[in-house]
Design a protein around this motif. Structure first.
Motif, PDB file in Angstrom:
ATOM      1  N   HIS A   1       0.837  -1.198   0.000  1.00 38.68           N
ATOM      2  CA  HIS A   1       0.000   0.000   0.000  1.00 38.68           C
ATOM      3  C   HIS A   1       0.875   1.252   0.000  1.00 38.68           C
ATOM      4  O   HIS A   1       0.606   2.205  -0.738  1.00 38.68           O
ATOM      5  N   TYR A   2       1.908   1.239   0.818  1.00 33.38           N
ATOM      6  CA  TYR A   2       2.779   2.412   0.937  1.00 33.38           C
ATOM      7  C   TYR A   2       3.655   2.602  -0.297  1.00 33.38           C
ATOM      8  O   TYR A   2       3.802   3.710  -0.813  1.00 33.38           O
ATOM      9  N   LEU A   3       4.256   1.524  -0.775  1.00 28.75           N
ATOM     10  CA  LEU A   3       5.295   1.661  -1.781  1.00 28.75           C
ATOM     11  C   LEU A   3       4.807   1.474  -3.211  1.00 28.75           C
ATOM     12  O   LEU A   3       5.542   1.786  -4.153  1.00 28.75           O
ATOM     13  N   ALA A   4       3.585   0.992  -3.403  1.00 30.02           N
ATOM     14  CA  ALA A   4       3.039   0.930  -4.762  1.00 30.02           C
ATOM     15  C   ALA A   4       2.965   2.340  -5.342  1.00 30.02           C
ATOM     16  O   ALA A   4       3.173   2.554  -6.537  1.00 30.02           O
ATOM     17  N   ASP A   5       2.661   3.307  -4.509  1.00 24.77           N
ATOM     18  CA  ASP A   5       2.741   4.730  -4.862  1.00 24.77           C
ATOM     19  C   ASP A   5       3.643   5.357  -3.813  1.00 24.77           C
ATOM     20  O   ASP A   5       3.185   5.710  -2.725  1.00 24.77           O
ATOM     21  N   ASN A   6       4.937   5.455  -4.117  1.00 20.56           N
ATOM     22  CA  ASN A   6       5.876   5.835  -3.054  1.00 20.56           C
ATOM     23  C   ASN A   6       5.726   7.276  -2.594  1.00 20.56           C
ATOM     24  O   ASN A   6       6.397   7.692  -1.650  1.00 20.56           O
ATOM     25  N   ARG A   7       4.831   8.051  -3.237  1.00 19.75           N
ATOM     26  CA  ARG A   7       4.535   9.379  -2.698  1.00 19.75           C
ATOM     27  C   ARG A   7       3.959   9.253  -1.290  1.00 19.75           C
ATOM     28  O   ARG A   7       4.253  10.071  -0.401  1.00 19.75           O
ATOM     29  N   ARG A   8       3.124   8.230  -1.088  1.00 14.55           N
ATOM     30  CA  ARG A   8       2.529   8.015   0.236  1.00 14.55           C
ATOM     31  C   ARG A   8       3.606   7.753   1.280  1.00 14.55           C
ATOM     32  O   ARG A   8       3.581   8.309   2.390  1.00 14.55           O
ATOM     33  N   ALA A   9       4.559   6.888   0.940  1.00 13.06           N
ATOM     34  CA  ALA A   9       5.615   6.556   1.892  1.00 13.06           C
ATOM     35  C   ALA A   9       6.523   7.750   2.151  1.00 13.06           C
ATOM     36  O   ALA A   9       6.958   7.979   3.282  1.00 13.06           O
ATOM     37  N   ARG A  10       6.828   8.522   1.109  1.00  7.83           N
ATOM     38  CA  ARG A  10       7.710   9.679   1.304  1.00  7.83           C
ATOM     39  C   ARG A  10       7.114  10.663   2.308  1.00  7.83           C
ATOM     40  O   ARG A  10       7.827  11.240   3.126  1.00  7.83           O
ATOM     41  N   ILE A  11       5.809  10.853   2.226  1.00  7.80           N
ATOM     42  CA  ILE A  11       5.172  11.779   3.164  1.00  7.80           C
ATOM     43  C   ILE A  11       5.024  11.136   4.535  1.00  7.80           C
ATOM     44  O   ILE A  11       5.388  11.722   5.560  1.00  7.80           O
ATOM     45  N   GLY A  12       4.511   9.897   4.577  1.00  7.28           N
ATOM     46  CA  GLY A  12       4.259   9.243   5.853  1.00  7.28           C
ATOM     47  C   GLY A  12       5.504   8.875   6.628  1.00  7.28           C
ATOM     48  O   GLY A  12       5.488   8.841   7.863  1.00  7.28           O
ATOM     49  N   VAL A  13       6.616   8.609   5.918  1.00  4.54           N
ATOM     50  CA  VAL A  13       7.839   8.160   6.572  1.00  4.54           C
ATOM     51  C   VAL A  13       8.877   9.270   6.688  1.00  4.54           C
ATOM     52  O   VAL A  13       9.600   9.354   7.688  1.00  4.54           O
ATOM     53  N   LEU A  14       8.959  10.150   5.687  1.00  7.42           N
ATOM     54  CA  LEU A  14      10.037  11.144   5.646  1.00  7.42           C
ATOM     55  C   LEU A  14       9.580  12.576   5.906  1.00  7.42           C
ATOM     56  O   LEU A  14      10.141  13.272   6.759  1.00  7.42           O
TER      57      LEU A  14
END
Length: 253
Positions: free
Chosen positions: A143-156
């Motif tokens: 879910h997070y990394l299929a669209d890594n924009r989500r992970a960049r915001i949520g993690v970084l």
């Protein structure tokens, strides 16, 4: 999830950001005008005022997802957000109050969606308890990394923004940890894990997964999403099976 609902309700109200000295007067004037101006209620081109407001809100959230991920939250001015979302500054301040208010609302939505994906994976009727962990890990990572924009915001991008943003981030980590602790208590109930409090262990697991995804986002040649999922599953499986060989906390020094 209760915390994510609180995040959403507080998203526009909580902010520590200060506009630049050049924009202070303009921002104050817009905020004052927005609070005094009556809200339109009549339909326009077939859409009600509420529908138009929802559309503007969604355009800003979509634009923030892209710009905050691609160029960073700190380097994305409100003027650019408004221009690319085709929303006036007045409407921006009516909806979110500040740039950090927009980030908080976006983060809340990301955490709500992520929590839904995890709950769905943990609730698969055809899966036994032992199978639920791999399903949940794959759901989270994909879910997070299929669209890594989500992970960049949520993690970084949410790290180090403000004390309030950090509070919301910690609350989201605790929400995810509660789901993992519940899963581990179910395993303990059927004798697959020692019967103990898994709160701190679950927070460590969420933190470790966060760091693995942060590393994946920042290295030059990251492994595939499937490889990352498998590594997390391997780590968690080893951790849980190894717990049988550890002394109970009351017997350890």
């Amino acid at each position: 999830m209760a915390t994510t609902h609180k995040i959403i309700s507080n998203a526009a109200a909580n902010t520590t950001e200060k506009p630049s000295s050049r924009a202070k007067k303009a921002c104050a004037a817009i905020a004052t005008e927005s609070s005094q101006r009556p809200v339109a209620t009549r339909a326009y081109r077939g859409a009600s005022a509420e529908e138009r407001e929802a559309e503007r809100r969604q355009r800003l959230l979509d634009t923030a997802l892209t710009l905050f991920a691609e160029q960073g939250y700190a380097r994305t001015p409100i003027e650019q957000l408004c221009a690319e979302a085709k929303v006036t500054a007045r409407h921006f301040y009516q909806l979110f109050g500040s740039r950090e208010g927009l980030l908080q609302a976006l983060y809340a939505k990301l955490m709500q969606d992520l929590g839904g994906a995890l709950l769905s994976a943990l609730s698969q009727p055809q899966a036994n308890i032992a199978e639920q962990l791999p399903l949940a890990v794959r759901a989270l990572v994909e879910h997070y990394l299929a669209d890594n924009r989500r992970a960049r915001i949520g993690v970084l991008e949410v790290v180090g923004v403000s004390p309030e943003m950090e509070r919301l981030r910690r609350a989201a980590i605790h929400d995810m940890a509660k789901l993992i602790a519940l899963y581990m208590k179910q395993l303990a109930a059927q004798g697959d894990l020692p019967d103990r409090d898994y709160h701190l262990t679950s927070i460590a697991i969420v933190g470790g997964m966060n760091e693995l995804m942060a590393d994946w986002l920042t290295i030059v040649e990251p492994p595939s999403v499937a490889e990352l999922s498998n590594e997390i599953i391997y780590f968690l499986t080893a951790l849980m099976h190894g717990s049988h060989h550890l002394p109970s906390p009351e017997n350890s020094v």
